[in-house]
Design a protein around this motif. Sequence first.
Motif, short mmCIF file in Angstrom:
data_model
loop_
_atom_site.label_atom_id
_atom_site.label_comp_id
_atom_site.label_asym_id
_atom_site.label_seq_id
_atom_site.Cartn_x
_atom_site.Cartn_y
_atom_site.Cartn_z
N GLN A 272 -5.26 -3.33 -6.54
CA GLN A 272 -6.22 -4.41 -6.34
C GLN A 272 -6.79 -4.46 -4.92
O GLN A 272 -7.86 -5.03 -4.69
CB GLN A 272 -5.57 -5.77 -6.65
CG GLN A 272 -5.38 -6.08 -8.12
CD GLN A 272 -4.28 -5.26 -8.78
OE1 GLN A 272 -3.18 -5.19 -8.24
NE2 GLN A 272 -4.59 -4.65 -9.91
N THR A 273 -6.07 -3.87 -3.97
CA THR A 273 -6.46 -4.03 -2.56
C THR A 273 -6.85 -2.73 -1.88
O THR A 273 -7.38 -2.76 -0.76
CB THR A 273 -5.30 -4.66 -1.77
OG1 THR A 273 -4.17 -3.77 -1.79
CG2 THR A 273 -4.90 -6.00 -2.36
N GLY B 7 -2.63 8.93 -7.27
CA GLY B 7 -3.28 9.96 -8.07
C GLY B 7 -3.69 11.19 -7.27
O GLY B 7 -4.33 12.09 -7.82
N PHE B 8 -3.29 11.25 -5.99
CA PHE B 8 -3.60 12.40 -5.14
C PHE B 8 -2.31 13.11 -4.79
O PHE B 8 -1.43 12.55 -4.13
CB PHE B 8 -4.32 11.95 -3.87
CG PHE B 8 -5.52 11.08 -4.15
CD1 PHE B 8 -6.68 11.63 -4.67
CD2 PHE B 8 -5.48 9.72 -3.90
CE1 PHE B 8 -7.78 10.83 -4.95
CE2 PHE B 8 -6.57 8.91 -4.17
CZ PHE B 8 -7.72 9.46 -4.70
N ILE C 88 -13.60 7.28 -5.99
CA ILE C 88 -12.47 7.00 -6.87
C ILE C 88 -11.88 5.65 -6.45
O ILE C 88 -11.33 5.52 -5.36
CB ILE C 88 -11.38 8.09 -6.77
CG1 ILE C 88 -11.98 9.50 -6.85
CG2 ILE C 88 -10.33 7.88 -7.85
CD1 ILE C 88 -12.65 9.82 -8.15
N PRO C 89 -12.00 4.61 -7.30
CA PRO C 89 -11.47 3.29 -6.94
C PRO C 89 -9.95 3.23 -7.07
O PRO C 89 -9.34 4.01 -7.82
CB PRO C 89 -12.15 2.36 -7.95
CG PRO C 89 -12.42 3.22 -9.14
CD PRO C 89 -12.69 4.60 -8.60
N ALA C 90 -9.35 2.28 -6.37
CA ALA C 90 -7.90 2.13 -6.40
C ALA C 90 -7.38 1.83 -7.81
O ALA C 90 -6.27 2.22 -8.17
CB ALA C 90 -7.47 1.05 -5.43
N ARG D 78 -1.76 8.88 3.41
CA ARG D 78 -1.47 8.06 4.59
C ARG D 78 -2.48 6.92 4.70
O ARG D 78 -2.12 5.79 5.05
CB ARG D 78 -1.52 8.94 5.84
CG ARG D 78 -1.33 8.17 7.15
CD ARG D 78 -1.35 9.11 8.34
NE ARG D 78 -2.57 9.91 8.40
CZ ARG D 78 -3.72 9.47 8.91
NH1 ARG D 78 -3.80 8.23 9.39
NH2 ARG D 78 -4.79 10.24 8.94
N LEU D 79 -3.73 7.19 4.35
CA LEU D 79 -4.78 6.20 4.48
C LEU D 79 -4.74 5.13 3.38
O LEU D 79 -5.28 4.04 3.55
CB LEU D 79 -6.15 6.89 4.48
CG LEU D 79 -6.43 7.77 5.71
CD1 LEU D 79 -7.66 8.65 5.47
CD2 LEU D 79 -6.62 6.91 6.95
N ILE D 80 -4.09 5.44 2.26
CA ILE D 80 -4.00 4.44 1.18
C ILE D 80 -2.60 3.83 1.09
O ILE D 80 -2.34 3.02 0.20
CB ILE D 80 -4.40 5.04 -0.18
CG1 ILE D 80 -3.43 6.13 -0.62
CG2 ILE D 80 -5.84 5.56 -0.15
CD1 ILE D 80 -3.66 6.65 -2.03
#
Length: 392
Positions: free
Chosen positions: A313-314, A346-347, A329-331, A291-293
Amino acid sequence: MIFQWGLLLWTFVRGDNTPTTFPIQRVLDKWHPNQKHKANIRYGKRHVSISRKQKISKELENYWNYVWLCQVELGNKQQLNLNLDTGSSDTWVRGWKCQSKDTSCIGTQLKRDNSLNATGLKWGISYGDKSSASGEIYITPVSIGNATSLIPIGIADNEFGMDDGVSDGILGLGNNPLSMISPVVQKSASYFDGLGYKGDMNRFAFYLSNAEDGDFGEVTIGGINERKFQGPIHYFPINHIGYWQFDISNMTFNVKGQKGQVPIAGQNNAISDTGTSFILLDSIIAKSINRLIGGTETEKDSGFYTVNCNVAQTGPLVDFIINGIVFSIPATVYVVARGDGLCYSGFAAKEDEETPVVLGDVFTRAYYTIYDKEHQRIGFASSVHQPVHYRR
């Protein structure tokens, strides 16, 4: 094609220390969204002497950031591309008699040669995604580079649901108590144990590349490659005799200042599993993070989420905090392209809330992972990704 060999659901029928290194390669072939493989989470000794016990690094082919394959030599110098799986302990490959009701047996098959010693014993496995394989157990040399073990392996005569189009089988790097083959043949089936490494060489490590970098992944047997990571190595003691499992009872997450506890339902452990593509969490935690991403569940209660590919990228960092140590863990890592213009998050959610959290390839891409058998611990350090010019 969400690969999850990891923890299995199974059925059974009873020299010197000179360092060298090998990588996991990258292949840019288009991924077909209808392809699947890896399953849901799953739960006297001889070895071939080699003239020199040395650190070996071997390239791993990166298939779309879903699976990394290693060229492994079996039998009389036959080469197959295998998935190196820290979530299981056995080695099995597609055999010369392989039959299937689908296209599972298409691809490279191990050929019969005089180095394959038949045991007359049967082997079989089934995974949580309903895929399966079965056949006979043979004893044969298995080599990554020049690190060779003489071990019992499964050679599949029948397969179903294994048509991922890229891999020829699995080489398990979990600990021998997980083995299904070992109790049948009454000897260790562990490739790594068969090497006989001791002391500082009694460990192996993974670097998983980013496909877009044109880089190779790498497995190092008998040590680590310090060029593949930076900063300190954070170690955690292993608390399971089979899995590379450790305690995460105080693990939390933080996304854009929104925080939460990761382990719920009384399950306070995580498993590092190179046989699983994503990070698998309790469903409520997976839902919260997605939900947060900006993730949307692919279908109700599927446990998998898609995100807009622009999130790569964002999107925000997703931080996991274990014992006060922040693992970010970066986007660019947690957004995984599907190949059809869409992207996966990826989650994902575990099917069984009572099983451990699984730190799959999304975590290992961000953090160089060291599996230290000598000290019964697992270590993580920030990976160093080095984009290179794409080589055809």
